[in-house]
Write an enzyme that holds these catalytic residues in place. Structure first.
Site, PDB file in Angstrom:
ATOM      1  N   HIS A   1       0.833  -1.218   0.000  1.00 10.25           N
ATOM      2  CA  HIS A   1       0.000   0.000   0.000  1.00 10.25           C
ATOM      3  C   HIS A   1       0.864   1.263   0.000  1.00 10.25           C
ATOM      4  O   HIS A   1       0.430   2.311   0.468  1.00 10.25           O
ATOM      5  CB  HIS A   1      -0.961   0.029   1.195  1.00 10.25           C
ATOM      6  CG  HIS A   1      -1.714  -1.231   1.406  1.00 10.25           C
ATOM      7  ND1 HIS A   1      -2.930  -1.500   0.831  1.00 10.25           N
ATOM      8  CD2 HIS A   1      -1.388  -2.351   2.116  1.00 10.25           C
ATOM      9  CE1 HIS A   1      -3.340  -2.715   1.186  1.00 10.25           C
ATOM     10  NE2 HIS A   1      -2.405  -3.251   1.953  1.00 10.25           N
TER      11      HIS A   1
ATOM     12  N   SER B   1      16.213  21.453 -15.493  1.00  8.84           N
ATOM     13  CA  SER B   1      15.033  22.276 -15.766  1.00  8.84           C
ATOM     14  C   SER B   1      15.489  23.572 -16.409  1.00  8.84           C
ATOM     15  O   SER B   1      16.554  24.096 -16.083  1.00  8.84           O
ATOM     16  CB  SER B   1      14.304  22.568 -14.459  1.00  8.84           C
ATOM     17  OG  SER B   1      13.516  23.737 -14.590  1.00  8.84           O
TER      18      SER B   1
ATOM     19  N   LYS C   1      17.208  21.658 -10.321  1.00 12.56           N
ATOM     20  CA  LYS C   1      16.470  20.429 -10.644  1.00 12.56           C
ATOM     21  C   LYS C   1      17.312  19.384 -11.383  1.00 12.56           C
ATOM     22  O   LYS C   1      18.157  19.711 -12.200  1.00 12.56           O
ATOM     23  CB  LYS C   1      15.257  20.744 -11.525  1.00 12.56           C
ATOM     24  CG  LYS C   1      14.110  21.433 -10.823  1.00 12.56           C
ATOM     25  CD  LYS C   1      13.459  20.589  -9.714  1.00 12.56           C
ATOM     26  CE  LYS C   1      12.662  19.430 -10.266  1.00 12.56           C
ATOM     27  NZ  LYS C   1      11.460  19.875 -10.965  1.00 12.56           N
TER      28      LYS C   1
ATOM     29  N   GLU D   1      10.741   8.517 -16.516  1.00 11.46           N
ATOM     30  CA  GLU D   1       9.368   8.989 -16.768  1.00 11.46           C
ATOM     31  C   GLU D   1       8.893   8.611 -18.173  1.00 11.46           C
ATOM     32  O   GLU D   1       7.734   8.225 -18.375  1.00 11.46           O
ATOM     33  CB  GLU D   1       9.287  10.504 -16.587  1.00 11.46           C
ATOM     34  CG  GLU D   1       9.393  10.918 -15.132  1.00 11.46           C
ATOM     35  CD  GLU D   1       9.574  12.420 -14.997  1.00 11.46           C
ATOM     36  OE1 GLU D   1       8.634  13.064 -14.537  1.00 11.46           O
ATOM     37  OE2 GLU D   1      10.640  12.936 -15.357  1.00 11.46           O
TER      38      GLU D   1
END
Ligand code: ARG
Length: 471
Positions: free
Chosen positions: A166, A287, A293, A300
């Protein structure tokens, strides 16, 4: 001058005999597949050469014609390889482009190639040859990814992370155990591609348009030359069947789901919140606005690209579901999605396999997180159960200890023996020695996360991979 040119005027198409008018430009564009099925040129040429050899061997066309066909097709293949071949939209698809170019070169012998053949059994053959090669490439890429997972597991053999259910911290596990779970998934994927290949490797050629042909073909000879294991047994099924395309998408979609899940873990692990893993600069991006970043774009995209392969599976199923026997032009729509699944699954497998060896892990952070949040509670309940306390009572006693610690802002390691005994009288001094190492080592069952069990599982996984690679 070819016989065709000597004939009457009419449509300029290779199939134009019964037509008197030209196709409108928009219909031509709509109908044509040459912009994408040109990718099948090697398969198409291999199929045609095998067909010509067989026609000559059976005395259906002269041997000189078969030789001229082979020579002409070999030249055409070299031109396509070199990028000098002119593909023509008015020649519709790869089959007609190659046949027309062949006839321009060798004359009437080229016009004999299509004896005892239809584009319907031809395209089914080409697509099967293409899919067979794709299965082999995917299997090799899966082998490499599995090797990369096992190598990383080996290097990180001592690294501990929390195991989750979970997405809540549950019990400590070895990172290697986690990585080896993915190796198990990719092993099943490998099996699926091997099984797909076996179903792909059946020759449709010789089925004609739908009903078989009137020439004494030797279909087994063609199958042997092209490396097919068998010939199709029903001509109607052979020209209309694209189940093997669905099989390929299906195996690909599930492999992409596994890649997507692994990518999601890598994304989570490399957040500040988890902080277990670090991505190499070569596999992350910056970024354009936030200088600090470091984004896990490769992971992804691996997750994101699963969507298109799942979409391709649904497209292929939907394409087939309303088709009456036998061939329908609908089937021309099988190719772009097939090519897309092949390309997507291959590049994703390869990029993830390349990324894994560059990842580093923060073992201290993993070990700390692995025992935080009362992750040893099950071990302490098991301790009581092993002293004869019914497991449900043990569960309740340890639950009350968790509640007490939470109230008082403490951890299990800060509890004294008398505090343990207040929760249950069966606790003795040895409860204080339950720690991370003891928790892991205790799970020494086949399939468990004990270091010994994980190492022997990994040895078996390596042996299986080596055997598959050798076969
Ligand atoms: N381009 C077609 C396809 O991809 C080839 C077969 C066409 N056959 C036909 N009878 N129109 O399916």
């Amino acid at each position: 001058m070819t016989n065709r040119e000597a004939g009457a005027a009419g449509s300029s198409k290779l199939w134009g005999g019964r037509f008197s008018g030209e196709m409108s430009e928009i219909v031509e564009r709509f109908n044509a597949s040459i912009d994408f099925d040109r990718r099948l040129y090697r398969e198409d040429i291999a199929g045609s050469i095998a067909h010509a050899h067989m026609l000559a061997a059976q005395g259906i066309i002269p041997a000189e014609d078969s030789e001229a066909i082979e020579r002409g097709l070999t030249e055409i293949r070299a031109e396509i390889d070199a990028g000098t071949f002119e593909f023509r939209l008015d020649r519709e698809d790869i089959h007609l482009n190659i046949e027309a170019a062949l006839t321009e070169r060798i004359g009437d012998a080229g016009r004999r190639l299509h004896t005892g053949r239809s584009r319907n059994d031809q395209v089914a053959t080409d697509t099967r040859l293409f899919t067979r090669a794709a299965c082999d490439e995917v299997v090799a890429a899966l082998h490499d990814l599995r090797g990369a997972l096992l190598d990383l597991a080996e290097r990180q053999a001592a690294t501990v992370i929390p195991g989750y259910t979970h997405l809540q911290r549950a019990q400590p596990i070895l990172l290697a155990h986690h990585l080896q779970a993915y190796e198990a998934m990719f092993t099943r994927d490998t099996e699926r591609f091997v099984q797909t290949r076996a179903r792909v490797n059946v020759l449709p050629l010789g089925s004609g348009a739908l009903a078989g042909v009137t020439y004494p073909l030797d279909r087994s000879m063609v199958a042997r030359e092209l490396g097919f294991d068998a010939i199709s047994e029903n001509s109607l099924d052979a020209v209309s069947d694209r189940d093997f395309v669905v099989d390929f998408h299906s195996a690909s979609a599930l492999a992409m789901v596994h890649l997507s899940r692994l990518a999601e873990e890598i994304i989570l692990w490399s957040t500040a919140e988890f902080g277990f893993a670090r991505l190499d600069d070569a596999f992350s991006t910056g970024s354009s606005i936030m200088p600090q970043k470091k984004n896990p774009d490769v992971a992804e995209l691996s997750r994101g690209k699963s969507a298109r392969v799942i979409g391709n599976l649904v497209q292929a199923l939907t394409l087939l579901k309303g088709q009456p026997l036998a061939y329908n032009k609908d089937n021309q729509e099988d190719k772009e999605s097939l090519f897309d699944s092949v390309d997507t699954v291959l590049i994703t497998l390869r990029v993830v396999a390349a990324m894994l060896p560059t990842m580093t892990f923060d073992g201290a952070r993993g070990a700390e997180a692995a025992v935080a949040n009362f992750a040893l509670a099950t071990d302490i309940a098991d301790y009581l159960a092993k002293k004869g306390v019914p497991f449900r009572d043990a569960h309740e006693a340890v639950g009350s200890l968790v509640a007490r610690c939470e109230r008082e802002g403490r951890t299990f390691t800060e509890l004294s023996l008398s505090e343990y005994q207040a929760a249950h009288p069966a606790f003795e001094a040895d409860v204080l020695s339950i720690d991370l190492e003891a928790s892991l080592a205790a799970r020494n069952v086949p399939g468990g996360t004990a270091p010994e069990a994980v190492a022997s599982a990994r040895a078996a996984q390596r042996a299986r991979l080596a055997a598959e690679r050798a076969s």
